[in-house]
Design a protein around this motif. Sequence first.
Motif, PDB file in Angstrom:
ATOM      1  N   SER A 197       0.794  -1.224   0.000  1.00  0.00           N
ATOM      2  CA  SER A 197       0.000   0.000   0.000  1.00  0.00           C
ATOM      3  C   SER A 197       0.826   1.274   0.000  1.00  0.00           C
ATOM      4  N   THR A 198       1.972   1.260   0.679  1.00  0.00           N
ATOM      5  CA  THR A 198       2.774   2.479   0.812  1.00  0.00           C
ATOM      6  C   THR A 198       4.217   2.216   0.424  1.00  0.00           C
ATOM      7  N   GLU A 199       4.965   3.311   0.179  1.00  0.00           N
ATOM      8  CA  GLU A 199       6.368   3.200  -0.186  1.00  0.00           C
ATOM      9  C   GLU A 199       7.200   2.593   0.938  1.00  0.00           C
ATOM     10  N   GLU A 200       6.724   2.752   2.182  1.00  0.00           N
ATOM     11  CA  GLU A 200       7.467   2.233   3.331  1.00  0.00           C
ATOM     12  C   GLU A 200       7.376   0.706   3.429  1.00  0.00           C
ATOM     13  N   GLN A 201       6.401   0.109   2.743  1.00  0.00           N
ATOM     14  CA  GLN A 201       6.206  -1.337   2.796  1.00  0.00           C
ATOM     15  C   GLN A 201       6.918  -2.006   1.625  1.00  0.00           C
ATOM     16  N   ASP A 202       7.368  -3.225   1.839  1.00  0.00           N
ATOM     17  CA  ASP A 202       8.102  -3.974   0.815  1.00  0.00           C
ATOM     18  C   ASP A 202       7.129  -4.759  -0.051  1.00  0.00           C
ATOM     19  N   ALA A 203       6.917  -4.286  -1.266  1.00  0.00           N
ATOM     20  CA  ALA A 203       5.972  -4.945  -2.166  1.00  0.00           C
ATOM     21  C   ALA A 203       6.467  -6.310  -2.625  1.00  0.00           C
ATOM     22  N   THR A 204       7.778  -6.549  -2.534  1.00  0.00           N
ATOM     23  CA  THR A 204       8.337  -7.814  -3.015  1.00  0.00           C
ATOM     24  C   THR A 204       8.403  -8.894  -1.928  1.00  0.00           C
ATOM     25  N   LEU A 240      19.636   7.718  -6.992  1.00  0.00           N
ATOM     26  CA  LEU A 240      19.398   7.138  -8.309  1.00  0.00           C
ATOM     27  C   LEU A 240      19.087   8.210  -9.355  1.00  0.00           C
ATOM     28  N   LEU A 241      18.384   9.247  -8.945  1.00  0.00           N
ATOM     29  CA  LEU A 241      18.124  10.369  -9.853  1.00  0.00           C
ATOM     30  C   LEU A 241      19.426  11.066 -10.222  1.00  0.00           C
ATOM     31  N   ASP A 242      20.283  11.255  -9.232  1.00  0.00           N
ATOM     32  CA  ASP A 242      21.580  11.882  -9.485  1.00  0.00           C
ATOM     33  C   ASP A 242      22.442  11.024 -10.409  1.00  0.00           C
ATOM     34  N   ASP A 243      22.222   9.699 -10.363  1.00  0.00           N
ATOM     35  CA  ASP A 243      22.966   8.794 -11.239  1.00  0.00           C
ATOM     36  C   ASP A 243      22.382   8.737 -12.645  1.00  0.00           C
ATOM     37  N   GLY A 244      21.297   9.504 -12.850  1.00  0.00           N
ATOM     38  CA  GLY A 244      20.682   9.561 -14.175  1.00  0.00           C
ATOM     39  C   GLY A 244      19.739   8.422 -14.487  1.00  0.00           C
ATOM     40  N   ARG A 245      19.274   7.711 -13.442  1.00  0.00           N
ATOM     41  CA  ARG A 245      18.374   6.580 -13.661  1.00  0.00           C
ATOM     42  C   ARG A 245      16.960   7.061 -14.002  1.00  0.00           C
ATOM     43  N   SER A 246      16.259   6.265 -14.796  1.00  0.00           N
ATOM     44  CA  SER A 246      14.897   6.608 -15.201  1.00  0.00           C
ATOM     45  C   SER A 246      13.901   6.299 -14.095  1.00  0.00           C
ATOM     46  N   TYR A 247      12.707   6.880 -14.212  1.00  0.00           N
ATOM     47  CA  TYR A 247      11.645   6.593 -13.246  1.00  0.00           C
ATOM     48  C   TYR A 247      11.335   5.095 -13.225  1.00  0.00           C
ATOM     49  N   ASN A 248      11.270   4.463 -14.425  1.00  0.00           N
ATOM     50  CA  ASN A 248      10.946   3.040 -14.500  1.00  0.00           C
ATOM     51  C   ASN A 248      11.999   2.200 -13.784  1.00  0.00           C
ATOM     52  N   PHE A 249      13.273   2.562 -13.952  1.00  0.00           N
ATOM     53  CA  PHE A 249      14.349   1.827 -13.290  1.00  0.00           C
ATOM     54  C   PHE A 249      14.217   1.956 -11.776  1.00  0.00           C
ATOM     55  N   LYS A 296      12.754   8.985   5.125  1.00  0.00           N
ATOM     56  CA  LYS A 296      13.928   9.735   4.673  1.00  0.00           C
ATOM     57  C   LYS A 296      14.933   8.840   3.961  1.00  0.00           C
ATOM     58  N   ASP A 297      15.043   7.593   4.415  1.00  0.00           N
ATOM     59  CA  ASP A 297      15.973   6.670   3.769  1.00  0.00           C
ATOM     60  C   ASP A 297      15.536   6.370   2.340  1.00  0.00           C
ATOM     61  N   LEU A 298      14.233   6.159   2.137  1.00  0.00           N
ATOM     62  CA  LEU A 298      13.706   5.908   0.802  1.00  0.00           C
ATOM     63  C   LEU A 298      13.966   7.104  -0.104  1.00  0.00           C
ATOM     64  N   HIS A 299      13.687   8.309   0.405  1.00  0.00           N
ATOM     65  CA  HIS A 299      13.887   9.521  -0.395  1.00  0.00           C
ATOM     66  C   HIS A 299      15.359   9.711  -0.743  1.00  0.00           C
ATOM     67  N   SER A 300      16.230   9.345   0.182  1.00  0.00           N
ATOM     68  CA  SER A 300      17.664   9.463  -0.071  1.00  0.00           C
ATOM     69  C   SER A 300      18.097   8.520  -1.192  1.00  0.00           C
ATOM     70  N   ARG A 348      11.313  -0.146 -10.355  1.00  0.00           N
ATOM     71  CA  ARG A 348      11.629  -1.575 -10.298  1.00  0.00           C
ATOM     72  C   ARG A 348      12.662  -1.882  -9.219  1.00  0.00           C
ATOM     73  N   THR A 349      13.616  -0.985  -9.038  1.00  0.00           N
ATOM     74  CA  THR A 349      14.734  -1.254  -8.143  1.00  0.00           C
ATOM     75  C   THR A 349      14.352  -1.190  -6.672  1.00  0.00           C
ATOM     76  N   ILE A 350      13.588  -0.160  -6.300  1.00  0.00           N
ATOM     77  CA  ILE A 350      13.278   0.006  -4.870  1.00  0.00           C
ATOM     78  C   ILE A 350      11.782  -0.036  -4.572  1.00  0.00           C
ATOM     79  N   SER A 351      10.995  -0.434  -5.559  1.00  0.00           N
ATOM     80  CA  SER A 351       9.552  -0.662  -5.343  1.00  0.00           C
ATOM     81  C   SER A 351       8.851   0.536  -4.713  1.00  0.00           C
ATOM     82  N   CYS A 352       8.977   1.682  -5.363  1.00  0.00           N
ATOM     83  CA  CYS A 352       8.269   2.871  -4.887  1.00  0.00           C
ATOM     84  C   CYS A 352       7.389   3.400  -6.011  1.00  0.00           C
TER      85      CYS A 352
END
Length: 211
Positions: free
Chosen positions: A11-18, A174-183, A165-169, A186-190
Motif C-alpha cells: 500500500s505504501t512506499e514504506e512497505q516492501d511490495a516484493t 538514483l536520480l543523481d545517477d541519471g536513472r529513469s523513473y521506470n528503473f 527519509k531513507d527511501l527519499h535518499s 523496479r529497483t526500490i519498489s516505490c
Amino acid sequence: MFRVYGYLRASTEEQDATRAKAELEKFTEQLGFGVAHWFIENESGAKLQRPELFRLLDIAMPGDVLLVEQIDRLSRLKSEDWEQLKRLINDKNIRIVSLDLPSSFALMRNADEFTERILSSINSMMLDFLAAFARKNYEERRRMQAQGVAKAKIEGKYKGRREDKDLHSRILQLLDDGRSYNFIERTISCSRHTISKVSKRRKAALEEEVL
C-alpha cells in the motif's frame, strides 16, 4: 501453454511490495512453472486504477494466470469497482491463482472441460467472498485509524505521517545517477508519485542555489 504473471503490491512506499516474491516463486516451481514477468507496485488495493496491474491485464493473453499471494493484494475495492475489475479479467479469460485460495491451484493443471468449468464456478464464488472480506477488513482498519488520529489530536499528540527519509535518499541518489523513473520503480519498489515529489524538491533546491 499459458504464461504466469506475478502481481506484487504494497500500500505504501514504506512497505516492501516484493515480500512474497520468494514464496510465489517456490509455489510455481513446485507445480513445474516459472513466472514470465513480475508486476510490482506500491499502491492502495482500495484504488482501481493501478498502473502495473493494468499493464499486466493489457499484456496477458486468454488462459494466462494472474498469480497473487492473497486476494487482498489484488482487491480491497468497493463492490462496484471490484465488479469492473472482475469483468476486465473475465473478458480476457485470465485465470486468478492465489495462495489463500487452494481451489485455484487446479487452474494451473490440465483438466477436462467439465472439471475446469466446475472449478471456475467455485473460484468465482470464493473470489467474491475473499474480495468482500478484504474490503470489510480495509474499512474496519480505516475506521480504527481515524479514531486513533482523532484521539491523538484531542490529546495534542498527533504529528502526522512521517516521511521515509531513507527511501527519499535512495531515490535522490538514483536520480543523481541519471536513472529513469521506470528503473527506480523496479529497483526500490516505490511509486512514480514519490519519485516525482523527490525530483521536484531536488529541482527547487537547485534553483534556490542558482538564485
